[in-house]
Design a protein around this motif. Structure first.
Motif, PDB file in Angstrom:
ATOM      1  N   MET B   1       0.790  -1.158  -0.157  1.00 34.31           N
ATOM      2  CA  MET B   1      -0.021   0.030   0.146  1.00 34.31           C
ATOM      3  C   MET B   1       0.940   1.390   0.037  1.00 34.31           C
ATOM      4  SD  MET B   1      -3.403   0.098   0.057  1.00 34.31           S
ATOM      5  CE  MET B   1      -4.270   1.372  -0.461  1.00 34.31           C
ATOM      6  N   VAL B   2       0.294   2.289  -0.665  1.00 40.18           N
ATOM      7  CA  VAL B   2       1.143   3.442  -0.740  1.00 40.18           C
ATOM      8  C   VAL B   2       1.152   4.188   0.607  1.00 40.18           C
ATOM      9  CG1 VAL B   2       1.231   3.979  -3.216  1.00 40.18           C
ATOM     10  CG2 VAL B   2      -0.804   4.423  -1.811  1.00 40.18           C
ATOM     11  N   GLU B   3       1.987   5.090   0.832  1.00 36.76           N
ATOM     12  CA  GLU B   3       1.873   5.884   2.151  1.00 36.76           C
ATOM     13  C   GLU B   3       1.205   6.858   1.839  1.00 36.76           C
ATOM     14  OE1 GLU B   3       4.944   7.968   5.082  1.00 36.76           O
ATOM     15  OE2 GLU B   3       5.515   7.505   2.997  1.00 36.76           O
ATOM     16  N   ILE B   4       0.005   7.267   2.770  1.00 35.79           N
ATOM     17  CA  ILE B   4      -0.663   8.331   2.585  1.00 35.79           C
ATOM     18  C   ILE B   4      -0.458   9.250   3.855  1.00 35.79           C
ATOM     19  CG2 ILE B   4      -3.228   9.151   2.794  1.00 35.79           C
ATOM     20  CD1 ILE B   4      -3.598   6.240   1.622  1.00 35.79           C
ATOM     21  N   THR B   5      -0.133  10.590   3.400  1.00 39.97           N
ATOM     22  CA  THR B   5       0.112  11.504   4.298  1.00 39.97           C
ATOM     23  C   THR B   5      -0.818  12.805   4.320  1.00 39.97           C
ATOM     24  OG1 THR B   5       1.621  12.303   2.768  1.00 39.97           O
ATOM     25  CG2 THR B   5       2.698  10.952   4.295  1.00 39.97           C
ATOM     26  N   ILE B   6      -0.595  13.669   5.316  1.00 40.57           N
ATOM     27  CA  ILE B   6      -1.266  14.796   5.279  1.00 40.57           C
ATOM     28  C   ILE B   6      -0.210  15.976   5.068  1.00 40.57           C
ATOM     29  CG2 ILE B   6      -2.522  16.541   6.447  1.00 40.57           C
ATOM     30  CD1 ILE B   6      -3.974  13.994   7.987  1.00 40.57           C
ATOM     31  N   ARG B   7      -0.486  16.865   4.086  1.00 42.32           N
ATOM     32  CA  ARG B   7       0.517  17.780   3.807  1.00 42.32           C
ATOM     33  C   ARG B   7       0.305  19.017   4.570  1.00 42.32           C
ATOM     34  NH1 ARG B   7       4.932  16.587   1.513  1.00 42.32           N
ATOM     35  NH2 ARG B   7       5.924  18.491   1.928  1.00 42.32           N
ATOM     36  N   LYS B   8       1.181  19.317   5.299  1.00 41.78           N
ATOM     37  CA  LYS B   8       0.908  20.566   6.115  1.00 41.78           C
ATOM     38  C   LYS B   8       1.218  21.965   5.571  1.00 41.78           C
ATOM     39  CE  LYS B   8      -0.720  18.695   9.977  1.00 41.78           C
ATOM     40  NZ  LYS B   8      -1.906  19.132  10.151  1.00 41.78           N
ATOM     41  N   TYR B  38       0.758  24.064  -1.987  1.00 43.83           N
ATOM     42  CA  TYR B  38       1.598  23.265  -1.010  1.00 43.83           C
ATOM     43  C   TYR B  38       3.116  23.658  -1.218  1.00 43.83           C
ATOM     44  CZ  TYR B  38      -2.923  21.824   1.014  1.00 43.83           C
ATOM     45  OH  TYR B  38      -3.969  21.987   1.636  1.00 43.83           O
ATOM     46  N   ARG B  40       7.086  22.665  -0.608  1.00 46.05           N
ATOM     47  CA  ARG B  40       7.591  21.579   0.018  1.00 46.05           C
ATOM     48  C   ARG B  40       9.252  21.349  -0.368  1.00 46.05           C
ATOM     49  NH1 ARG B  40       3.955  17.576  -2.705  1.00 46.05           N
ATOM     50  NH2 ARG B  40       5.717  16.098  -2.062  1.00 46.05           N
ATOM     51  N   ASP B  42      11.001  18.716  -0.802  1.00 45.09           N
ATOM     52  CA  ASP B  42      11.421  17.383  -1.432  1.00 45.09           C
ATOM     53  C   ASP B  42      11.561  17.550  -2.878  1.00 45.09           C
ATOM     54  OD1 ASP B  42       8.819  17.493  -1.703  1.00 45.09           O
ATOM     55  OD2 ASP B  42       8.615  15.239  -1.158  1.00 45.09           O
ATOM     56  N   VAL B  43      11.605  18.825  -3.358  1.00 42.69           N
ATOM     57  CA  VAL B  43      11.422  18.902  -4.878  1.00 42.69           C
ATOM     58  C   VAL B  43      12.944  18.654  -5.478  1.00 42.69           C
ATOM     59  CG1 VAL B  43      11.068  20.247  -7.016  1.00 42.69           C
ATOM     60  CG2 VAL B  43       9.782  20.673  -4.888  1.00 42.69           C
TER      61      VAL B  43
END
Lengths: 318, 992
Positions: B1-8, B38, B40, B42-43
């Motif tokens: 399963m993919v990781e599901i996260t909440i973007r802050k 949003y 980030r 991690d680009v």
């Protein structure tokens, strides 16, 4: 039409289904015949996809900088609102909903009470400034009524209404701002408001919307994405892993449905953590305000665990 | 399963992460728009061995940058701004230009907004392996995101964003590789901002960023001289002396502003349409518009006002008093303007050539007859340019220096191969080297002050008349995608490759699911000789009840080509297989086309079968459709099948089934003709190649048609019609159908008039049946070819058949005019036509074999695909014809060396100074021009040529048979090989 249609299995609009375990004997699953105007179209700005925005670009970013499986920012405010017994302001990205809960209390009209359980009333009010186009809506707006009915059917099996015969619980949903995922926000906010009102629930109800762009699924859609993609809203009960609501208002290929459905269930768990944290921190704040309560703050392990109703009963003497 | 996260999204940063604005809709409503973004960390920066960014994608930028540029010995990375891509795409596309490049999201999006074609070209470059382009999503990176400030234009905001990204990269590179103690400090690559915007450069320099203009950058590269030619003139502003611009004379009127154009078109004062140049007269063009029956005529340069073939233009129509008739004269650009000098004409004025043009125009005006007048107007604006790359030759006369080693910049003329295009002015340093080559040239702009459009050199295709160059130029000219299939596409083929076979029959095998086993049927295929992609096969047998079962079996391409995979997308983009004389550009990889889907004899193959029960009178009793497995018994050529059928000694099952099919086909044909189907003709010739390798000594002959040709044709038509009915019934909104609209009556006016006046024949154009009947009557007992000629000319008056989506046009326009069928589609050649693949999928869904793919439920998607397929189809036909023409030219040349080349020809059109003739034996159309004055009667379609025999001269009229001498001559200047014809009989025209 010939055999072709049997084969091309399509999830036609409006499949509102509930997990079998949650069916009450007296409730039949309802079917709604009209599906000409999807909810989202009626409630938000003109339904026209913007050709200059890429829904999902080659770098895997969506138009707002999120990736496929990233949910929008959630902020939860469980502060007291007026005289309400419970209230919550929930923001998913730019969608903001205020829910106030009154009750359980004596019904205003006796005729509408049930002898064995409480009646759940849900009213939805979309504020004129919440949409792009400023428009006042009539109270009897069909869309509003439908949205309210959807919320109601979602919560009826979750709220332990049997504990409060001949009374009613009123839920008022105020939509303050809209940017997609309206139903999910309403449901999540209602869960929180009911929890703060101290109404016993079987479980949290956590809703998430999901859609597919070409073949890539994505979660928590904005208006821009909702206008462009087929989407589903799924509400799960994270502890029991049951699903209380699946609603589709657009056509979605059956092969894609399973994938999104699973993802949305998974995302419900993520949202659940966030909601639980908010409820816990409010509760512990209340306990501290009441004078330290039981003398020790909420431990980390307690925070990570829901209090199951059975546990509460066994700890009654404590 | 993919990781599901909440973007802050921190609310404190709302200023840069949230945007609110109001916009006004077309209706005047004000709408509030809220957007969030949003940001980030991690680009990924895309540089190899960068320890700050982590990503799973392959990084494309080398850690040390490119060390090849003279100005940046320490290595560099290029970061171009938007304008570089907008104006210098040819440079970027060149395979010699491949420095590691950072493409910012800001730039990419701006390119997308400005020009979708350029954006698409750019996207293919991003994916190309040899180009090292990394897309950096700067708008989503916390460190590089910018917001528009008060009073800042969107452009300035983007420029600022680009500069910010440059400075971020510079510092990021140094952070990613901090100097290690004890090791020599490694040189960090410089990030170079590539921009032609002077203001942007100044600002960047103030910020301490390294920036350079495109020209300066290219000058420092290794292959500078070749790359400099690729620079678009639009980018060379700083080199051009600007003083002359003001002094230059304005040659063309200015275009109206676009708002005026749109308002004018809306109110009906202006008309919008595609500009078509006249191939006989470069000073004339026309624009077909919906407002008038006849196209609007544009006469003269000023009125055509810089429109180029294919542009969508806005036209203003003159007063009816000023309406004119189209030219009756051949005006050739090369002869009239041969002295125009490319360099000199920088200061264009009323010089000789212009006067010559005037003369041409006026001489015509004087003799205008009232009868043929048509709406006349002028171009007042361009709605959309349709410029592409054109195949050209360098005009040797325009060269100032022929010295092969000279590298001086020269302005020369490039003459497009197509006669419909104007000459293009071009600046190049390699002009002498390009002489005698076919080159690709792009138009950059066409200023009011310049008589010719200005362009730049893109690429050399090779020597003129070399087969490769001619072939490639053909493909480019007709926009045929001809690249080899990529790996992603080939990966969609079955992994067994050519060892793939139909598995033995078993209920488990997925191939056998719901398939009928027709392996025992006596099935054969009939195709042209040498056919490798056999996509249809037939069978017929008598049933006990006296009826006949006939079946058409089509290769089951949809079993191999699944919707929406790379192979399907490529096939959709190609639309059709293109047949050139010596080359076939496949729509599907050849493994499918010539092997797995080819219904070869004695091999089991998957097929899609249409099986009818027909009465002996060929009436359909019932029809069924089924996926099947067949094994063809024989692959005949038309000739073999014909011989076998006619041989009374043959009495085996196979021969009998051919006879059965033939009798049915004859009846089918009769009933079709009775319904009013047209028997049309097009000049088809066959090219004989000596061998497949060398194609030089060749000959041409007319294609022969046998009875078996029509046998196959009849059954294919029947299959198509039956399938069309079925899919239309099942998918009324999105069925893929084909129609042929009835031609507007006015199209036939001229032909009717000519026939009436010259031959006293009438043409009934009221219906297709009437036309068919009257065409049959157009017979000249002395001249069997005359009927064919009339049919060819009638065909030219008609509209082209087209694919369409059943939900998007009215039900009463479904009919196919030429076939007199109320409904029609293409089902029978899925190997070589994409529409057939779609039809196969729809039919498979209609019989419940597979569910229909989502895209085929979408009307807009089907429409979009069919639009492209229609265009490709048209282009493929034209490319095929042009290829035949080229080979006919070669054949004539080969013949010409042996001796005189005389052929009989029919006159098809008369001009004030010449004749257009049609040589039916070669399928060749040519022009005979006269230099001396001749008498011309446009109303009677005759010319009178002085002849030595009589005082009055000889009269030649349309439809007269003449003898012409054909030779291929190479134009000295342009290297354009062209067919030159001269009259031999009734008059010798070489002296005229």
């Amino acid at each position: 039409m010939s055999g072709g249609d049997d084969m091309a299995v399509w999830m036609q609009a409006r499949a509102n289904e509930r997990a079998s375990g949650l069916h009450r004997g007296d409730k039949t699953s309802r079917t709604i015949t009209s599906f000409s105007h999807p909810l989202s179209a009626a409630l938000s700005a003109p339904r026209k996809s913007n050709p200059w925005v890429e829904i999902l670009n080659d770098g895997g970013y969506r138009s707002d900088g999120r990736r496929q499986y990233e949910l929008r920012d959630i902020s939860i405010d469980l502060a007291q609102q007026g005289t309400a017994d419970g209230s919550a302001v929930l923001t998913h990205g730019l969608t903001q909903v205020l829910v106030t809960v009154f009750g359980p209390r004596e019904a205003k009209m006796r005729s509408q009470t049930l002898h064995d359980r409480a009646v759940l009333n849900v009213e939805v009010n979309v504020l004129p400034f919440s949409t792009g186009e400023r428009r006042r809506r009539a109270r009897a707006d069909r869309r509003m009524l439908e949205l309210a009915a959807t919320i109601k059917t979602t919560f009826e099996p979750v709220v332990q209404t049997g504990l409060y015969p001949r009374s009613e619980i009123d839920v008022f949903v105020h939509v303050l701002q809209q940017d997609g995922g309206l139903l999910q926000t309403c449901i999540n906010a209602t869960t929180l408001a009911l929890a703060t009102a101290g109404i016993p629930l079987l479980d949290f109800v956590c809703a998430v919307s999901g859609g597919v762009h070409a073949t890539s699924p994505m979660l928590d859609l904005t208006t821009l994405e909702e206008n462009d993609l087929p989407h589903v809203t799924v509400a799960v009960m994270p502890r029991t892993n049951k699903v209380t609501l699946v609603t589709l208002e657009t056509r979605l290929h059956v092969d894609r449905f399973g994938e999104i459905f699973k993802l949305a269930c998974e995302a419900g768990q993520t949202i659940h953590k966030e909601m639980r944290r908010a409820v816990k921190s409010r509760t512990s704040a209340l306990i501290t305000a009441m004078g330290g309560g039981l003398g020790h703050g909420p431990g980390a392990d307690v925070l990570e665990r829901d209090i199951v109703m059975d546990d509460v009963h066994t700890n009654d003497d404590f | 399963m993919v990781e599901i996260t909440i973007r802050k999204r921190p609310r404190t940063e709302a200023v840069i992460t949230q945007r609110k604005f109001f916009k006004k809709t077309a209706k005047g409503k004000v709408i509030k728009v809220l957007r969030e973004r949003y940001l980030r960390d991690d680009v990924a920066c895309g540089v190899h061995s960068c320890n700050l960014c982590s990503t799973t994608v392959d990084l494309v930028l080398p850690a040390a940058g490119s060390l090849e540029h003279l100005a940046f010995p320490g290595g560099h990375l290029v970061l171009p701004d938007t304008n570089v891509f907008l104006s210098q795409m040819d440079l970027i596309e060149s395979d010699k230009f491949c420095p590691p490049m950072i493409l910012l999201q800001t730039v990419l999006e701006e390119v997308r907004h400005r020009s979708l074609p350029l954006y698409n070209r750019l996207k293919t470059l991003i994916n190309a392996e040899e180009k090292r382009i990394w897309v950096f999503y700067n708008e989503y990176n916390t460190a590089t995101a910018v917001i528009r400030e008060d009073g800042e234009s969107p452009n300035d905001r983007n420029d600022r964003g680009i500069r910010k990204a440059v400075s971020w990269y510079t510092s990021h590179l140094s952070l990613a590789r901090p100097p290690v103690r004890g090791q020599p400090t490694r040189a960090l690559p410089t990030v170079v901002l590539l921009t032609d915007d002077v203001a942007n450069r100044q600002r960047a320099e103030k910020d301490g960023l390294v920036c350079i203009s495109v020209r300066r950058y290219v000058e420092g590269m290794k292959e500078a001289s070749k790359l400099l030619d690729l620079l678009s003139t639009a980018g060379s502003d700083e080199l051009e002396p600007t003083k002359a611009v003001a002094a230059r004379q304005v040659l063309y009127p200015d275009y109206l502003p676009s708002s005026t154009l749109l308002a004018g078109i809306k109110s009906g004062q202006l008309h919008q349409g595609h500009f078509n140049a006249n191939q006989y007269n470069y000073l004339e063009g026309n624009v077909p518009v919906s407002g008038f029956d006849k196209p609007i005529l544009l006469i003269g340069r000023e009125n055509m006002n810089r429109a180029v073939q294919g542009d969508i233009v806005a036209v203003e129509v003159f007063d009816e008093k000023e309406w004119k008739a189209p030219a009756d004269e051949v005006v050739d650009q090369e002869t009239t303007l041969k002295n125009d000098d490319a360099e000199e004409s920088e200061e264009e004025s009323d010089d000789e050539e212009v006067l010559a043009e005037r003369h041409v125009l006026q001489s015509k005006l004087a003799k205008m007859q009232a009868s043929a007048r048509q709406p006349t107007g002028r171009v007042v604006g361009i709605i959309k340019r349709n410029w592409r790359s054109y195949v050209c030759h360098i005009d040797s006369a325009s060269l100032t220096s022929n010295n092969a080693t000279s590298l001086s910049q020269q302005t020369v003329f490039a003459t497009p191969v197509s006669r419909l295009l104007p000459r293009i002015r071009l600046r190049t340093r390699q002009a002498p080297a390009l002489l005698g080559q076919k080159i690709l040239v792009t138009i950059d702009r066409w200023d009011r002050t310049s008589r010719y459009p200005e362009g730049h050199f893109v690429r050399a295709l090779g020597k003129v008349e070399s087969k490769e160059a001619e072939q490639e130029s053909l493909l480019l000219e007709f926009d045929v995608p001809y690249r080899p299939f990529g790996k992603a596409i080939l990966d969609c083929l079955p992994s067994e490759g050519d060892h793939w076979i139909v598995p033995p029959k078993s209920p488990e095998a997925p191939e056998w699911r719901d398939r009928e086993d027709l392996r025992d049927l006596i099935i054969c295929s009939i195709d042209p000789p040498g056919c490798q992609d056999i996509d249809d096969a037939l069978h017929a047998r008598s049933l006990p009840n006296g009826n006949i079962e006939a079946g058409v079996h089509i290769a089951d391409v949809s079993h191999f080509v699944h919707p929406d995979n790379p192979m399907d997308n490529e096939a959709a983009a190609r639309g059709t297989t293109v047949y050139l004389v010596d080359k076939r550009i496949d729509m599907l990889p050849s493994l499918l086309g010539t092997n797995l889907c080819s219904l070869r004899p004695d091999v089991e193959r998957l097929a899609f079968s249409v099986i009818w029960e027909l009465t002996p009178a060929a009436e359909i009793v019932n029809v069924r459709f089924a996926k099947s497995v067949i094994a063809s018994k024989r692959a005949f050529t038309y000739e073999e099948a014909q011989i076998r059928k006619d041989d009374p000694n043959m009495n085996d099952e196979l021969t009998n089934s051919i006879r059965l099919l033939n009798t049915l086909a004859r009846k089918l044909r009769e009933s079709r003709m009775a319904a009013g189907a047209l028997n049309l003709a097009s000049p088809e010739v066959k090219i004989h190649l000596d061998s497949s390798e060398s194609s030089d000594p060749i000959d041409v002959e007319q294609k022969e048609l046998r009875e078996t040709n029509s046998l196959v044709e009849e059954f294919m038509l029947l299959a198509n019609i039956s399938v069309a009915r079925k899919i239309q019934e099942t998918f009324p909104q999105t069925a893929v159908l084909r129609r042929h609209l009835p031609p507007p009556r006015s199209n036939f006016e001229k032909l009717q008039d000519i026939l009436q006046k010259r031959k006293e024949m009438t043409l009934d154009v009221s219906s297709s049946g009437g036309l068919a009947a009257s065409l049959d009557k157009c017979m000249d007992p002395d001249e069997p070819a005359f009927n064919t000629l009339v049919r060819i000319m009638a065909t030219r008056c008609m509209l082209a058949a087209e694919y369409f989506c059943s939900g998007s046009v009215a039900r009463d326009t479904f009919a196919h005019y030429g076939l007199a069928s109320p409904i029609y589609t293409h089902f029978t050649s899925p190997i070589r036509r994409y529409a057939d693949v779609l039809v196969h999928r729809q039919l498979a869904a209609a019989i419940g074999y597979t569910p229909l793919h989502a895209s085929l439920h979408s009307k807009s998607h089907v429409e979009r695909v069919l639009d492209l397929v229609n265009r490709r189809h048209r282009m493929a036909q034209m490319a095929g014809r042009a290829s035949v023409e080229f080979y006919v030219g070669l054949a004539l040349k080969a013949r010409g060396e042996k001796g005189k080349n005389q052929e009989e020809a029919f006159v098809i059109r008369t001009f004030r100074n010449g004749l257009a003739v049609f040589v039916s034996k070669l399928g060749l159309e040519g022009l005979v021009t006269f230099k001396r004055e001749i008498q011309f009667d446009p109303d009677a379609y005759t010319i009178k040529v002085p002849s030595p025999d009589s005082v009055h001269g000889t009269t030649i009229a349309v439809f007269d048979k003449v003898t012409v001498n054909i030779e291929v001559e190479k134009d000295k200047n342009t290297q354009r090989g062209r067919v030159r014809m001269a009259l031999v009989h009734p008059v010798e025209s070489s002296g005229l």
